[in-house]
Design a protein around this motif. Structure first.
Motif, PDB file in Angstrom:
ATOM      1  N   ALA A  94       0.716  -1.257  -0.003  1.00  0.00           N
ATOM      2  CA  ALA A  94      -0.078  -0.210   0.019  1.00  0.00           C
ATOM      3  C   ALA A  94       0.735   1.218   0.040  1.00  0.00           C
ATOM      4  CB  ALA A  94      -1.065  -0.239   1.202  1.00  0.00           C
ATOM      5  N   GLU A  95       2.027   1.069   0.275  1.00  0.00           N
ATOM      6  CA  GLU A  95       3.105   2.210   0.273  1.00  0.00           C
ATOM      7  C   GLU A  95       3.300   2.738  -1.208  1.00  0.00           C
ATOM      8  OE1 GLU A  95       5.419   1.357   4.411  1.00  0.00           O
ATOM      9  OE2 GLU A  95       6.687   1.406   2.480  1.00  0.00           O
ATOM     10  N   ALA A  96       3.120   1.547  -2.210  1.00  0.00           N
ATOM     11  CA  ALA A  96       3.440   1.762  -3.358  1.00  0.00           C
ATOM     12  C   ALA A  96       2.197   2.224  -4.403  1.00  0.00           C
ATOM     13  CB  ALA A  96       4.323   0.832  -4.184  1.00  0.00           C
ATOM     14  N   ALA A  97       1.017   1.347  -4.009  1.00  0.00           N
ATOM     15  CA  ALA A  97      -0.051   1.745  -4.964  1.00  0.00           C
ATOM     16  C   ALA A  97      -1.351   1.291  -4.074  1.00  0.00           C
ATOM     17  CB  ALA A  97      -0.061   0.782  -6.200  1.00  0.00           C
ATOM     18  N   PRO A  98      -2.469   1.628  -4.442  1.00  0.00           N
ATOM     19  CA  PRO A  98      -3.677   1.028  -3.966  1.00  0.00           C
ATOM     20  C   PRO A  98      -3.622  -0.576  -3.823  1.00  0.00           C
ATOM     21  CG  PRO A  98      -4.446   2.918  -5.658  1.00  0.00           C
ATOM     22  CD  PRO A  98      -2.860   2.582  -5.713  1.00  0.00           C
ATOM     23  N   THR A  99      -3.980  -0.811  -2.337  1.00  0.00           N
ATOM     24  CA  THR A  99      -3.691  -2.468  -2.189  1.00  0.00           C
ATOM     25  C   THR A  99      -5.020  -2.897  -1.571  1.00  0.00           C
ATOM     26  OG1 THR A  99      -1.475  -2.309  -2.024  1.00  0.00           O
ATOM     27  CG2 THR A  99      -2.720  -3.819  -0.716  1.00  0.00           C
ATOM     28  N   TRP A 100      -5.633  -3.830  -2.083  1.00  0.00           N
ATOM     29  CA  TRP A 100      -6.840  -4.625  -1.323  1.00  0.00           C
ATOM     30  C   TRP A 100      -6.322  -5.909  -0.918  1.00  0.00           C
ATOM     31  CZ3 TRP A 100     -11.312  -1.493  -2.360  1.00  0.00           C
ATOM     32  CH2 TRP A 100     -11.149  -0.498  -3.178  1.00  0.00           C
ATOM     33  N   ILE A 101      -7.063  -6.215   0.217  1.00  0.00           N
ATOM     34  CA  ILE A 101      -7.016  -7.685   0.740  1.00  0.00           C
ATOM     35  C   ILE A 101      -8.419  -8.471   0.685  1.00  0.00           C
ATOM     36  CG2 ILE A 101      -5.505  -7.014   2.363  1.00  0.00           C
ATOM     37  CD1 ILE A 101      -7.633  -7.364   4.731  1.00  0.00           C
ATOM     38  N   SER A 102      -8.509  -9.606   0.266  1.00  0.00           N
ATOM     39  CA  SER A 102      -9.604 -10.425   0.266  1.00  0.00           C
ATOM     40  C   SER A 102      -9.291 -11.943   0.448  1.00  0.00           C
ATOM     41  CB  SER A 102     -10.388  -9.993  -1.020  1.00  0.00           C
ATOM     42  OG  SER A 102     -11.491 -10.622  -0.938  1.00  0.00           O
ATOM     43  N   ARG A 103      -9.713 -12.480   1.289  1.00  0.00           N
ATOM     44  CA  ARG A 103      -9.751 -14.014   1.268  1.00  0.00           C
ATOM     45  C   ARG A 103     -10.416 -14.612   0.046  1.00  0.00           C
ATOM     46  NH1 ARG A 103      -9.899 -14.973   7.875  1.00  0.00           N
ATOM     47  NH2 ARG A 103      -8.370 -13.322   8.378  1.00  0.00           N
ATOM     48  N   ASP A 104     -11.567 -14.054  -0.368  1.00  0.00           N
ATOM     49  CA  ASP A 104     -12.196 -14.376  -1.609  1.00  0.00           C
ATOM     50  C   ASP A 104     -11.600 -13.724  -2.536  1.00  0.00           C
ATOM     51  OD1 ASP A 104     -14.054 -14.516  -3.617  1.00  0.00           O
ATOM     52  OD2 ASP A 104     -15.798 -14.439  -2.344  1.00  0.00           O
ATOM     53  N   ARG A 105     -10.622 -13.930  -3.372  1.00  0.00           N
ATOM     54  CA  ARG A 105     -10.022 -13.421  -4.292  1.00  0.00           C
ATOM     55  C   ARG A 105     -10.558 -12.758  -5.424  1.00  0.00           C
ATOM     56  NH1 ARG A 105      -4.691 -15.042  -3.652  1.00  0.00           N
ATOM     57  NH2 ARG A 105      -4.432 -15.604  -1.361  1.00  0.00           N
ATOM     58  N   PRO A 106     -11.809 -13.502  -5.982  1.00  0.00           N
ATOM     59  CA  PRO A 106     -12.730 -12.760  -7.113  1.00  0.00           C
ATOM     60  C   PRO A 106     -13.249 -11.702  -6.577  1.00  0.00           C
ATOM     61  CG  PRO A 106     -12.852 -15.278  -7.103  1.00  0.00           C
ATOM     62  CD  PRO A 106     -12.025 -14.938  -5.810  1.00  0.00           C
ATOM     63  N   ALA A 107     -13.856 -11.650  -5.230  1.00  0.00           N
ATOM     64  CA  ALA A 107     -14.710 -10.662  -4.520  1.00  0.00           C
ATOM     65  C   ALA A 107     -13.395  -9.255  -4.588  1.00  0.00           C
ATOM     66  CB  ALA A 107     -15.001 -10.921  -3.241  1.00  0.00           C
ATOM     67  N   GLY A 108     -12.391  -9.375  -4.276  1.00  0.00           N
ATOM     68  CA  GLY A 108     -11.286  -8.444  -4.142  1.00  0.00           C
ATOM     69  C   GLY A 108     -10.961  -7.947  -5.525  1.00  0.00           C
ATOM     70  N   ALA A 109     -10.794  -8.784  -6.591  1.00  0.00           N
ATOM     71  CA  ALA A 109     -10.609  -8.532  -7.934  1.00  0.00           C
ATOM     72  C   ALA A 109     -11.751  -7.687  -8.476  1.00  0.00           C
ATOM     73  CB  ALA A 109     -10.513  -9.615  -8.559  1.00  0.00           C
ATOM     74  N   ARG A 110     -13.272  -7.839  -8.039  1.00  0.00           N
ATOM     75  CA  ARG A 110     -14.140  -7.120  -8.779  1.00  0.00           C
ATOM     76  C   ARG A 110     -14.000  -5.766  -7.878  1.00  0.00           C
ATOM     77  NH1 ARG A 110     -17.019 -12.167  -8.254  1.00  0.00           N
ATOM     78  NH2 ARG A 110     -17.614 -11.574  -6.052  1.00  0.00           N
ATOM     79  N   MET A 111     -13.761  -5.674  -6.614  1.00  0.00           N
ATOM     80  CA  MET A 111     -13.705  -4.330  -5.970  1.00  0.00           C
ATOM     81  C   MET A 111     -12.527  -3.685  -6.369  1.00  0.00           C
ATOM     82  SD  MET A 111     -14.086  -3.633  -1.929  1.00  0.00           S
ATOM     83  CE  MET A 111     -15.690  -4.400  -1.900  1.00  0.00           C
TER      84      MET A 111
END
Length: 309
Positions: A94-111
């Protein structure tokens, strides 16, 4: 432990056979590895992410958030989240670019896509079949290689080397190559060499006395790096990978450093796990990835079509 390894492999194969991968609306570049423990995935993800940012692309990192209590999907905010909530590696990303966490990877990718990203860099997740990958890059520690070549729990492998290589598009080989892995790997995939080098700010440590501690996959690599920098290590301490630091451990380390008139040094990944009130007392040593063939990496990234983003 070999029969248990067979069960581990069978369970992974069964899981993959029942999952239909989600196809994100934007490209997904996966940075993974084949062994449990540190191989250098996060520095590689950061280097590739910065290269894509230089191209004018909106990069989003996506991580499971290992070691954190939050399951996501959520965006990591440096002024709001701690390592105990989102994990240590997402804070560095997150210091370099917007970062998302998600144990459900597809849900994180959609967001991430809905938030306007042009491309997702998946930090780890190579063995997770839930999200389709546009390109997968495997990171290999040249000094460690693939251990004894056996799958967990008989060895360090998450899957058989042949299986992993069959799904990858390229390999990043980090550090020295005493096992001559490059010759073996490049018969199957393009291999890009790189070295993790302390940043310019860390070069001023030469001649300093220090106590160093680390809770990463292979703490010895960090200690060796400090010695290469010319640091006089009066003591080293190793902790478990991603392990939360107890107050008594840190207070003891700080006291020892004062008593021995030494600096207290740790890795960037460890530093973000420290209580905020103690971070000023402990110096963070950052590393960056230096490519042997930067033009080759740019050619690799050219293969990812972001024209529809």
């Amino acid at each position: 432990m070999t029969p248990a390894s067979w069960l581990y492999q069978a369970a992974a194969s069964l899981r993959s056979s029942f999952i239909s991968p989600y196809q994100a609306s934007i490209p997904v570049l996966c940075i993974g590895n084949l062994v449990a423990g540190g191989a250098g995935k996060t520095p590689v993800a950061l280097a590739l992410g910065r290269a894509l940012v230089r191209r004018g692309l909106k990069v989003a990192f996506l991580s499971r958030g290992y070691g954190g209590s939050e399951s996501g999907p959520l965006q990591v905010l440096l002024d709001r989240h701690s390592a105990s909530a989102v994990g240590d590696e997402p804070l560095l990303l997150a210091e370099a670019a917007p970062t998302w966490i998600s144990r459900d990877r597809p849900a994180g990718a959609r967001m991430a896509a809905e938030a306007g990203a042009d491309i997702i860099l998946l930090d780890d997740g190579f063995q997770n079949p839930a999200l389709s990958k546009t390109m997968s890059v495997l990171v290999v520690d040249g000094g460690y290689g693939f251990g004894n070549g056996r799958v967990i729990p008989a060895g360090p492998l998450r899957e058989l080397v042949s299986q992993g290589l069959s799904r990858a598009d390229a390999v990043v080989l980090l550090g020295d190559d005493p096992r001559n892995l490059e010759e073996v790997l490049k018969a199957t995939l393009p291999v890009f060499r790189g070295h993790l080098t302390p940043t310019r700010a860390s070069a001023g440590l030469r001649g300093e006395r220090a106590i160093a501690f680390a809770g990463i996959g292979r703490p010895g690599k960090f200690f060796d790096t400090l010695r290469t920098l010319g640091v006089e290590l009066v003591e080293t301490r190793s902790f478990g990978d991603h392990e939360p630091y107890r107050g008594e451990d840190l207070i003891d380390l700080i006291a020892q450093a004062e008593q021995k008139d030494a600096l207290l040094l740790t890795t960037a990944k460890d530093h973000v796990r420290l209580p905020e009130e103690l971070r000023l007392l402990i110096r963070r040593v950052d590393v960056e990835l230096v490519w042997e063939d930067p033009a080759g990496i740019e050619t690799l990234l050219d293969r990812i079509d972001v024209s529809g983003s």
